[in-house]
Design an enzyme around this catalytic site. Structure first.
Site, PDB file in Angstrom:
ATOM      1  N   ASP A  98       0.850  -1.194   0.000  1.00 13.85           N
ATOM      2  CA  ASP A  98       0.000   0.000   0.000  1.00 13.85           C
ATOM      3  C   ASP A  98       0.888   1.248   0.000  1.00 13.85           C
ATOM      4  OD1 ASP A  98      -1.747   2.047   0.493  1.00 13.85           O
ATOM      5  OD2 ASP A  98      -2.501   1.243   2.388  1.00 13.85           O
ATOM      6  N   ILE A  99       0.764   2.027  -1.044  1.00 11.17           N
ATOM      7  CA  ILE A  99       1.653   3.179  -1.241  1.00 11.17           C
ATOM      8  C   ILE A  99       1.553   4.192  -0.091  1.00 11.17           C
ATOM      9  CG2 ILE A  99       0.070   4.676  -2.540  1.00 11.17           C
ATOM     10  CD1 ILE A  99       2.404   5.168  -4.513  1.00 11.17           C
TER      11      ILE A  99
ATOM     12  N   ASN B 102      -8.001  11.144 -11.824  1.00  8.29           N
ATOM     13  CA  ASN B 102      -8.775  11.417 -13.050  1.00  8.29           C
ATOM     14  C   ASN B 102      -8.663  12.907 -13.378  1.00  8.29           C
ATOM     15  OD1 ASN B 102     -10.691  12.758 -11.375  1.00  8.29           O
ATOM     16  ND2 ASN B 102     -11.589  10.771 -10.902  1.00  8.29           N
TER      17      ASN B 102
ATOM     18  N   GLY C 243      -9.435   2.832  -6.341  1.00  8.02           N
ATOM     19  CA  GLY C 243      -8.060   2.392  -6.519  1.00  8.02           C
ATOM     20  C   GLY C 243      -7.066   3.107  -5.615  1.00  8.02           C
ATOM     21  N   VAL C 244      -5.918   3.392  -6.182  1.00  4.35           N
ATOM     22  CA  VAL C 244      -4.859   4.014  -5.392  1.00  4.35           C
ATOM     23  C   VAL C 244      -5.250   5.445  -4.993  1.00  4.35           C
ATOM     24  CG1 VAL C 244      -3.512   4.837  -7.393  1.00  4.35           C
ATOM     25  CG2 VAL C 244      -2.362   4.345  -5.244  1.00  4.35           C
ATOM     26  N   ASP C 245      -5.995   6.107  -5.856  1.00  8.01           N
ATOM     27  CA  ASP C 245      -6.439   7.472  -5.550  1.00  8.01           C
ATOM     28  C   ASP C 245      -7.347   7.470  -4.316  1.00  8.01           C
ATOM     29  OD1 ASP C 245      -6.108  10.125  -6.384  1.00  8.01           O
ATOM     30  OD2 ASP C 245      -8.132  10.176  -7.231  1.00  8.01           O
TER      31      ASP C 245
ATOM     32  N   GLY D 216      -4.960  -0.002 -13.564  1.00  2.76           N
ATOM     33  CA  GLY D 216      -6.137  -0.510 -12.854  1.00  2.76           C
ATOM     34  C   GLY D 216      -7.394  -0.220 -13.658  1.00  2.76           C
TER      35      GLY D 216
HETATM   36  N1  APR Z   1      -1.161   1.342  -3.183  1.00  2.00           N
HETATM   37  C1  APR Z   1      -0.486   1.123  -4.331  1.00  2.00           C
HETATM   38  N2  APR Z   1      -1.075   0.782  -5.482  1.00  2.00           N
HETATM   39  C2  APR Z   1      -2.417   0.632  -5.469  1.00  2.00           C
HETATM   40  C3  APR Z   1      -3.198   0.844  -4.307  1.00  2.00           C
HETATM   41  C4  APR Z   1      -2.510   1.218  -3.127  1.00  2.00           C
HETATM   42  N3  APR Z   1      -3.155   1.438  -1.986  1.00  2.00           N
HETATM   43  N4  APR Z   1      -4.501   0.625  -4.638  1.00  2.00           N
HETATM   44  C5  APR Z   1      -4.524   0.283  -5.931  1.00  2.00           C
HETATM   45  N5  APR Z   1      -3.284   0.280  -6.445  1.00  2.00           N
HETATM   46  C6  APR Z   1      -2.805  -0.051  -7.794  1.00  2.00           C
HETATM   47  C7  APR Z   1      -3.726  -0.872  -8.650  1.00  2.00           C
HETATM   48  O1  APR Z   1      -3.645  -2.244  -8.286  1.00  2.00           O
HETATM   49  C8  APR Z   1      -3.143  -0.620 -10.012  1.00  2.00           C
HETATM   50  O2  APR Z   1      -2.026  -1.453 -10.249  1.00  2.00           O
HETATM   51  O3  APR Z   1      -2.658   1.145  -8.542  1.00  2.00           O
HETATM   52  C9  APR Z   1      -2.645   0.826  -9.926  1.00  2.00           C
HETATM   53  C10 APR Z   1      -3.476   1.835 -10.681  1.00  2.00           C
HETATM   54  O4  APR Z   1      -4.840   1.499 -10.560  1.00  2.00           O
HETATM   55  P1  APR Z   1      -5.997   2.579 -10.385  1.00  2.00           P
HETATM   56  O5  APR Z   1      -5.956   3.147  -9.007  1.00  2.00           O
HETATM   57  O6  APR Z   1      -7.277   1.961 -10.804  1.00  2.00           O
HETATM   58  O7  APR Z   1      -5.559   3.783 -11.389  1.00  2.00           O
HETATM   59  P2  APR Z   1      -5.774   3.945 -12.978  1.00  2.00           P
HETATM   60  O8  APR Z   1      -5.783   2.647 -13.693  1.00  2.00           O
HETATM   61  O9  APR Z   1      -4.791   4.966 -13.395  1.00  2.00           O
HETATM   62  O10 APR Z   1      -7.214   4.534 -13.070  1.00  2.00           O
HETATM   63  C11 APR Z   1      -7.451   5.832 -12.629  1.00  2.00           C
HETATM   64  O11 APR Z   1      -9.358   5.244 -11.311  1.00  2.00           O
HETATM   65  O12 APR Z   1      -9.689   5.651  -9.085  1.00  2.00           O
HETATM   66  C12 APR Z   1      -9.908   6.119 -10.350  1.00  2.00           C
HETATM   67  O13 APR Z   1      -9.949   8.484 -10.024  1.00  2.00           O
HETATM   68  C13 APR Z   1      -9.239   7.437 -10.596  1.00  2.00           C
HETATM   69  O14 APR Z   1     -10.576   7.701 -12.543  1.00  2.00           O
HETATM   70  C14 APR Z   1      -9.277   7.442 -12.085  1.00  2.00           C
HETATM   71  C15 APR Z   1      -8.938   6.014 -12.417  1.00  2.00           C
END
Ligand code: APR
Length: 282
Positions: free
Chosen positions: A114-115, A128, A136-138, A229
């Site tokens: 977890d980042i 976004n 997700g990570v956001d 993701g």
């Molecule tokens: N720590 C590290 N990496 C994470 C975490 C975390 N806590 N949670 C998720 N991830 C990883 C996912 O497994 C994936 O490999 O982050 C990577 C990117 O995934 P997403 O968060 O879905 O990002 P992205 O594919 O760029 O999509 C962005 O998703 O949440 C929305 O607002 C965001 O619309 C935007 C879209």
């Protein structure tokens, strides 16, 4: 908040300066050296360490030796007997690792987890275009930082209706409760079969994030696997782009000193490690 530095086994992280705020945390993660399970190799390394001195070992081997000795000593079977002999040996290993990593200059590492747990100067999030938070990570980063992060995002100017950050760009805010000084909001592309400009846009999202990080003097930056993701970018290719872009940037700009590419699943970790190549084991 409980934090951890990247697992040494997986990174080429620079060892913090002695007495620095993360020095003890750095050495604690030796406990997590899961890769050091190969008994035969460890015994061989130990013999070499004793026979030829520490200088004969690679940094990777030094780390294994450090871990192995620490483990053995803790469980009462340590080869160094009295505490002062043991302390001297471990001190010498740490000094050697520190010296060699410092000589290496800027490094890139891979860490899995977890980042929001990382203690770094800046954390990048995969956002976004409206910077209005998401899953997700956001989602994880917004939850850890608290509502002030969203407020700060919404105060950033729109460049077109509903767009605060176009695809391939990044914006920066404080980290608030995250404890990290800066959060960099990068917007990667949605994968559309690779026929558009997805690859260039992904590279640009990484590059722009690093530009902002360097601009505020961040020495350590954690970056997730942007776009892989919800946005569906193929992981293997995205990992290659992440590593190539980070490496080129570091070479050109001589910083940030430590870039940690963060995986959240096995496939991403594997892809990042492969993209990083043998470099990850110094
Ligand atoms: N720590 C590290 N990496 C994470 C975490 C975390 N806590 N949670 C998720 N991830 C990883 C996912 O497994 C994936 O490999 O982050 C990577 C990117 O995934 P997403 O968060 O879905 O990002 P992205 O594919 O760029 O999509 C962005 O998703 O949440 C929305 O607002 C965001 O619309 C935007 C879209």
């Amino acid at each position: 908040m409980k934090r951890a530095l990247p697992t040494v086994a997986l990174t080429r992280s620079r060892v913090p300066p002695p007495g620095g705020r993360d020095a003890s945390a750095y050495f604690r993660v030796f406990d997590g050296y899961a890769e050091a399970g190969d008994h035969e190799t460890m015994v061989e390394i130990m013999h070499r360490a004793k026979d030829e001195g520490l200088g004969a070992l690679s940094v990777h081997e030094l780390r294994i030796e450090h871990f192995r000795t620490q483990r053995a000593q803790r469980h009462g079977g340590g080869p160094y007997g009295p505490d002062d002999v043991y302390d001297r040996h471990m001190g010498a290993i740490r000094a050697e690792i520190r010296e060699r990593l410092t000589a290496l200059g800027p490094t890139i590492g891979v860490w899995s987890g977890d980042i929001t747990r990382l203690e770094v100067d800046a954390i990048v999030t995969a956002a976004n275009r409206s910077l209005s938070g998401g899953g997700g990570v956001d989602g994880a980063i917004h939850r850890a930082a608290g509502p002030a992060l969203l407020e700060a995002c919404l105060q950033l100017p729109e460049v077109s209706p509903g767009v605060r950050c176009p695809v391939g760009e990044a914006r920066i805010t404080p980290g608030f409760r995250l404890g990290t000084e800066h959060v960099i909001h990068a917007v990667g592309p949605v994968w559309d079969g690779g026929t558009g400009d997805e690859r260039c846009l992904l590279a640009s999202a990484y590059r722009e994030s690093l530009v902002l990080a360097v601009g505020v003097g961040a020495q350590s930056v954690a970056v997730p696997a942007i776009s892989t993701g919800a946005f569906g970018f193929p992981v293997t290719e995205a990992a290659r782009i992440a590593v190539d872009t980070a490496r080129a940037f570091q070479r050109e700009r001589k910083g940030p000193e430590r870039i940690v590419l963060v995986a959240f699943d096995d496939e991403t970790e594997q892809s990042l490690r492969e993209a990083l190549g043998p470099d990850r084991l110094v």
